[in-house]
Design a protein around this motif. Structure first.
Motif, mmCIF file in Angstrom:
data_model
loop_
_atom_site.group_PDB
_atom_site.id
_atom_site.type_symbol
_atom_site.label_atom_id
_atom_site.label_comp_id
_atom_site.label_asym_id
_atom_site.label_seq_id
_atom_site.Cartn_x
_atom_site.Cartn_y
_atom_site.Cartn_z
ATOM 1 N N TYR A 98 8.659 -8.545 57.203
ATOM 2 C CA TYR A 98 8.267 -8.430 58.604
ATOM 3 C C TYR A 98 9.397 -7.833 59.430
ATOM 4 O O TYR A 98 10.567 -8.001 59.102
ATOM 5 N N LYS A 99 8.991 -7.179 60.501
ATOM 6 C CA LYS A 99 10.006 -6.638 61.409
ATOM 7 C C LYS A 99 10.721 -7.802 62.107
ATOM 8 O O LYS A 99 11.935 -7.842 62.195
ATOM 9 N N TYR A 100 9.936 -8.746 62.602
ATOM 10 C CA TYR A 100 10.529 -9.938 63.221
ATOM 11 C C TYR A 100 9.969 -11.169 62.541
ATOM 12 O O TYR A 100 8.783 -11.471 62.664
ATOM 13 N N ASP A 101 10.810 -11.866 61.803
ATOM 14 C CA ASP A 101 10.378 -13.045 61.068
ATOM 15 C C ASP A 101 11.022 -14.285 61.685
ATOM 16 O O ASP A 101 12.229 -14.474 61.595
ATOM 17 N N PHE A 102 10.183 -15.107 62.332
ATOM 18 C CA PHE A 102 10.696 -16.285 63.043
ATOM 19 C C PHE A 102 10.756 -17.521 62.130
ATOM 20 O O PHE A 102 10.588 -18.638 62.604
ATOM 21 N N SER A 108 20.398 -15.114 59.035
ATOM 22 C CA SER A 108 20.585 -13.666 58.970
ATOM 23 C C SER A 108 21.559 -13.373 57.828
ATOM 24 O O SER A 108 22.365 -14.214 57.436
ATOM 25 N N ILE A 412 5.010 -9.070 62.967
ATOM 26 C CA ILE A 412 5.751 -10.220 63.504
ATOM 27 C C ILE A 412 5.212 -11.465 62.814
ATOM 28 O O ILE A 412 4.002 -11.627 62.650
ATOM 29 N N PHE A 435 17.697 -14.097 62.705
ATOM 30 C CA PHE A 435 18.057 -12.928 63.511
ATOM 31 C C PHE A 435 19.553 -12.848 63.760
ATOM 32 O O PHE A 435 20.210 -13.867 63.989
ATOM 33 N N LYS A 439 19.433 -9.367 68.195
ATOM 34 C CA LYS A 439 18.007 -9.096 67.961
ATOM 35 C C LYS A 439 17.094 -10.169 68.550
ATOM 36 O O LYS A 439 15.870 -10.015 68.579
ATOM 37 N N ALA A 443 13.168 -9.715 69.802
ATOM 38 C CA ALA A 443 12.163 -10.358 68.944
ATOM 39 C C ALA A 443 11.214 -11.200 69.795
ATOM 40 O O ALA A 443 9.993 -11.134 69.641
ATOM 41 N N SER A 446 8.961 -8.968 71.891
ATOM 42 C CA SER A 446 7.865 -8.400 71.092
ATOM 43 C C SER A 446 6.789 -9.444 70.836
ATOM 44 O O SER A 446 5.592 -9.166 70.909
#
Lengths: 459, 459
Positions: A98-102, A108, A412, A435, A439, A443, A446
């Motif tokens: 994923y571009k942004y993985d929460f 990181s 996301i 992150f 970022k 994030a 987005s």
């Protein structure tokens, strides 16, 4: 006639393969006598050793039999022709990036001290005996380092004989659940709670009692009524709510265990990373260390990919553990154990934890700021101030299906508490660990765009 | 009055510790109001932040409560004084190092390629993501390498989706036994056989049926009568007898499994190391790969200390495995998995196996020669020609208790088959793997001296 080619695989292999094929295809029938080694050798102009090797392999696999003084014969019982079916390739499940993985348990990539880890690995490797099975409970020196660390930092009272080195949290739970099977067949688990505990103990056929959380920890009345003799709790940092069990309640839990000959599994998964307060001393250390099975891990503070966790057993359980797991070896590779030992011994672990506290606090504050900026008053914050995540709950009407579809489309990934616990009221983890600092804001921004697109129009 | 010293631990810690002690010792009684932060700060000439930090920690742990607009109070429910008892040190069990250790699953220290392992580790580490949980089943690329190797060397038919990377043999067995619990509650095991299988399946509450070995493998009639739907065998190299199941019997086993909707666990622990013949192709590869669960390990050929094994599931079982172990991660550290992947990919594994075959054959021959020289006709050799051990049986009357006492006194360790299997007729493993070549003869000579001293005088 067999075709033997000078180039290609060894001659004996060619001969072996071709005779085998003839047997399998019933061209050479059961009880057929094979040519003598001498005859084969002169017919094909190959050495006797070559023929011997081929026959020996056929014999080892049972295709031919040897009758004393009369030679080799095709075995009687090759009952069935067989072929290796071509294998259908499965659909490969490549994990989506994923571009942004929460994700709430992620660091990181810059967090793990790779260079140091390499250096330590190089340093320890020369003195390792790779030829022998390692210590069953885990390397003795690693256990010594751990016991010193746990005493100093977590107020855990133990010596190395009480520690078992495990391959991650679920392995720890498998060991505990296997060990206590004869002691009890049911377990009380805080509710909501971490789903892995429930999964493991269910697989081991334990009956599960859910003990609801009150403001200050689990409901003791329900625990007492349950008659269970085993309890799982996360006293320092409840999962997923983040609450801490106050000291008075801790003592009540210890008293309950003493009075009922019960055990408490204290899962202390990330409290050493606490950054708003000093870490809360462990439940294990309060009493006489006879009632608490302490569970810790390197997954949260160092790396989930090195797969190292540990449990600290009450003294009474040590001989029981040893008896039951007498046949089994700690699953942690010896070079990883030795590297970790040196990591702690040389003070890197302490330094790393301090660094992580500072870093996590920074990331936490950035995430909180971003949530306020972009999600505004559309959410309430349920938990913050420790760990690697902020727990939020929608204050606006949300089309959840639409939200998750939109997020997936935009690469996301967020996680609901229902994924890994039984907290089912649409709370969401916004994990910040994965992150880099710069970022976090983008994030959340987005995420917020999709969030508001999925909000139900309540005109 | 609290004593705060400028030197030593942080001031807030000193304050926190002393207040906590007063509460624990009931000097500060329940409901007592604490001085305000401002008063504390001016009384002790310390900053407000220091007092705040101390109070905040006491609050986090539940020693004090906060009442809005009126300040901090000692909590009501500190019910019990408590002290950390000094911990009694356990008797440490240092494992004894023997002068001559005939363990049957041991390599001499020169066998493991340390320098190469270090080099590979250094090479892979830069591209590893230590911040995330690894693939649950094991790293995909390692599984791909393994499936190619297994197909090439062991005639196992599988793709990477069928492979699960495990932390050693008992972990493999735990996974299989957990996965098949709903399928069956009993298992047939070859008898005599490796005790770990029995241990694991018993712990998981399986009923065990012992299936006696005949000349050509287990007794099929007894297997069929047992109605079991799960069978454990070591078809290529039976443990402990060293026998091979011939091809006809293999097909009967496969037929049995097909006809009865049963599964066979094929434990292929060391057959790649076979040195008198080519390795026997696996049972898994004979049929359509639907009935055999293949179990392999790196313990025997590479190192028992790196704790890596694997299982190959029939396609049908893959979704069942995934569902049941959805919460759990392979216990093998990511750097070990990546190093191993490169080890296979770059051809080192193939080379290593070839080297080991030659070395083991050499050691085997030396050991056999020494047995003939020193033990003469006082023993018969029950098993030889593969693996890391020669199995001997006394042909003279032996005082076994005396023998083991004498050996212990002389720092010599041998293992009886009763230790790790249920073969109970006084057979002994003389393992040679743990000795360098030049030590084998002297080890057997030393053993033989005690052996003859313990022989019963049969005048």
């Amino acid at each position: 006639m067999y075709k033997l080619e000078k180039s290609g695989s060894p001659l004996y292999m060619q001969l072996y393969m071709q005779i085998k094929e003839d047997i399998v295809n019933n061209i050479l029938k059961a009880n057929t006598k094979l040519p003598s080694i001498r005859k084969m050798s002169s017919d094909y102009k190959i050495s006797k050793t070559t023929v011997e090797s081929a026959y020996s392999q056929l014999y080892a696999e049972g295709y031919i039999e040897s009758h004393p003084q009369s030679g080799y014969f095709v075995s009687k019982d090759i009952v069935q022709n067989f072929t290796s079916l071509p294998i259908e390739k499965s659909n490969q499940q490549i994990e989506k990036q994923y571009k942004y993985d929460f994700y709430q348990a992620k660091h990181s990539e810059d967090v793990f001290p790779k260079k140091l880890w390499s250096k330590l690995h190089n340093k320890v490797i020369s003195s390792i005996d790779f030829g022998s099975y390692p210590n069953k409970q885990g390397d003795l020196n690693l256990r010594k380092e751990l016991s010193a660390y746990l005493s100093e930092s977590r107020a855990v009272i133990c010596d190395e004989e009480q520690i078992v080195i495990c391959s991650g949290f679920s392995d720890s739970m498998f060991i505990i659940s296997t060990m206590l099977k004869k002691f009890t067949s049911s377990i009380a688990i805080e509710y909501p709670g971490y789903n892995v505990v429930q999964e493991v103990f269910s697989l081991q056929n334990y009956k599960i009692t859910n003990i609801p959380l009150l403001k200050n920890g689990i409901d003791l009345k329900i625990l007492k009524n349950s008659k269970d003799k085993l309890l799982y709790v996360t006293p320092s940092h409840q999962y997923p709510t983040g609450k801490t069990i106050p000291i008075s309640k801790r003592m009540e839990l210890i008293n309950w265990a003493c009075e009922n000959d019960a055990y408490i599994i204290e899962d202390d998964y990330d409290s050493e990373l606490s950054y708003n307060n000093r870490p809360i001393p462990s439940l294990q250390g309060i009493n006489d260390n006879q009632r608490v099975i302490y569970s810790g891990t390197f997954s949260k503070a160092l790396s989930p990919a090195i797969r190292v966790s540990y449990i600290v057993l009450p003294k009474k359980l040590v001989p029981i553990y040893k008896k039951i797991f007498n046949f089994s070896f700690s699953g942690v590779p010896i070079d990883i154990q030795k590297s970790l030992e040196l990591f702690i011994k040389e003070g890197h672990w302490d330094k790393h934890i301090r660094k992580m506290r500072t870093l996590n606090k920074k990331k936490h504050d950035l995430m909180k700021k971003a949530i306020k900026e972009y999600l505004k008053d559309s959410v309430s914050i349920l938990r913050e101030g420790s760990g690697l995540t902020i727990l939020i709950k929608a204050k606006i009407d949300m089309d959840w299906e639409k939200l998750f579809t939109l997020l997936e489309e935009n690469s996301i990934k967020v996680y609901s508490t229902t994924c890994d616990s039984n907290l089912k009221d649409n709370t969401i983890y916004l994990g910040f660990g994965g992150f880099k600092e710069d970022k976090i804001s983008i994030a959340v921004e987005s995420f917020s765009k999709q969030w508001f697109k999925a909000a139900k129009n309540t005109n």
